[in-house]
Design an enzyme around this catalytic site. Structure first.
Site, PDB file in Angstrom:
ATOM      1  N   HIS A  22       4.893  -2.259  12.226  1.00 23.90           N
ATOM      2  CA  HIS A  22       5.741  -1.518  11.583  1.00 23.90           C
ATOM      3  C   HIS A  22       5.733  -2.484  10.269  1.00 23.90           C
ATOM      4  CE1 HIS A  22       9.662  -1.116   9.614  1.00 23.90           C
ATOM      5  NE2 HIS A  22       9.044   0.031   9.311  1.00 23.90           N
ATOM      6  N   ASP A  30     -11.206   3.325  -3.964  1.00 25.73           N
ATOM      7  CA  ASP A  30     -12.327   4.070  -4.275  1.00 25.73           C
ATOM      8  C   ASP A  30     -13.792   3.262  -4.051  1.00 25.73           C
ATOM      9  OD1 ASP A  30     -12.495   2.295  -6.697  1.00 25.73           O
ATOM     10  OD2 ASP A  30     -11.128   3.530  -7.675  1.00 25.73           O
ATOM     11  N   ASP A  64       5.799   4.454   6.730  1.00 27.60           N
ATOM     12  CA  ASP A  64       7.101   3.911   6.889  1.00 27.60           C
ATOM     13  C   ASP A  64       8.193   4.562   5.922  1.00 27.60           C
ATOM     14  OD1 ASP A  64       9.015   1.954   7.145  1.00 27.60           O
ATOM     15  OD2 ASP A  64       7.670   0.399   6.287  1.00 27.60           O
ATOM     16  N   MET A  74      -2.767   1.756  -7.675  1.00 30.59           N
ATOM     17  CA  MET A  74      -3.437   1.083  -8.613  1.00 30.59           C
ATOM     18  C   MET A  74      -2.968   1.837  -9.969  1.00 30.59           C
ATOM     19  SD  MET A  74      -7.018  -0.707  -9.623  1.00 30.59           S
ATOM     20  CE  MET A  74      -7.245  -1.310  -8.108  1.00 30.59           C
ATOM     21  N   TYR A 113      -4.981  -6.036  -6.687  1.00 36.85           N
ATOM     22  CA  TYR A 113      -6.064  -6.943  -5.994  1.00 36.85           C
ATOM     23  C   TYR A 113      -5.490  -7.899  -5.052  1.00 36.85           C
ATOM     24  CZ  TYR A 113      -9.680  -4.994  -9.114  1.00 36.85           C
ATOM     25  OH  TYR A 113     -10.662  -4.293  -9.637  1.00 36.85           O
ATOM     26  N   TYR A 131      -9.438   4.518 -10.222  1.00 38.73           N
ATOM     27  CA  TYR A 131      -8.019   4.060  -9.824  1.00 38.73           C
ATOM     28  C   TYR A 131      -7.553   5.196  -8.605  1.00 38.73           C
ATOM     29  CZ  TYR A 131      -8.157   1.607 -14.297  1.00 38.73           C
ATOM     30  OH  TYR A 131      -8.483   0.940 -15.363  1.00 38.73           O
TER      31      TYR A 131
END
Length: 142
Positions: A22, A30, A64, A74, A113, A131
């Site tokens: 969890h 990508d 979640d 991003m 990142y 993105y």
């Protein structure tokens, strides 16, 4: 091969997904993403865009529901105030799979990142749109 499990989920991907607990996160990225720089396990998925992969992932992985934003994407500097096309598609697919609204939040590229250094696995899709990178927090199986 296993019955009832989409072949996109080979052993290299099933193992880290099964090990996740969890709130653990996975990155779905990508083709442009520097996946190996995160120094986490990397699995390449061919023939699927990021939203297409999210559709398949939704059959196995709960998202979640303890946090406000279980999806992080991003930030696209050209769409700083809202998700771009691929991001909207991904969020829509995640919501469809979960059958409920999901919060999503943008994160600047370098911060994204850095967060990827803490994920359980990095899944590289055939997503060519810029993105098209996401973090998804695993929920609990009820």
């Amino acid at each position: 091969m296993l019955k009832g499990i989409d072949p996109v989920f080979g052993p290299e991907l099933l193992a880290p997904l099964a090990r996740m607990g969890h709130a653990d996160q996975l990155a779905i990225v990508d083709l442009n993403y520097p996946a190996y720089s995160a120094r986490q396990p990397v699995v390449r998925i061919h023939g699927h865009s990021a939203p297409e992969f999210m559709t398949k992932l939704g059959t196995l992985l709960p998202v979640d529901d303890f946090v406000e934003h279980p999806i992080t994407y991003m930030r696209d500097p050209d769409h700083a105030d809202a998700p771009n096309e691929v991001q909207r598609e991904f969020i829509d697919e995640a919501q469809r799979a979960e059958g409920r609204p999901l919060g999503a939040v943008a994160l600047d590229r370098l911060a994204f990142y850095k967060r990827c250094t803490e994920v359980s696995v990095v899944v590289v899709t055939d997503e060519f749109r810029p993105y098209g990178c996401f973090l998804v927090a695993k929920g609990v199986v009820r």
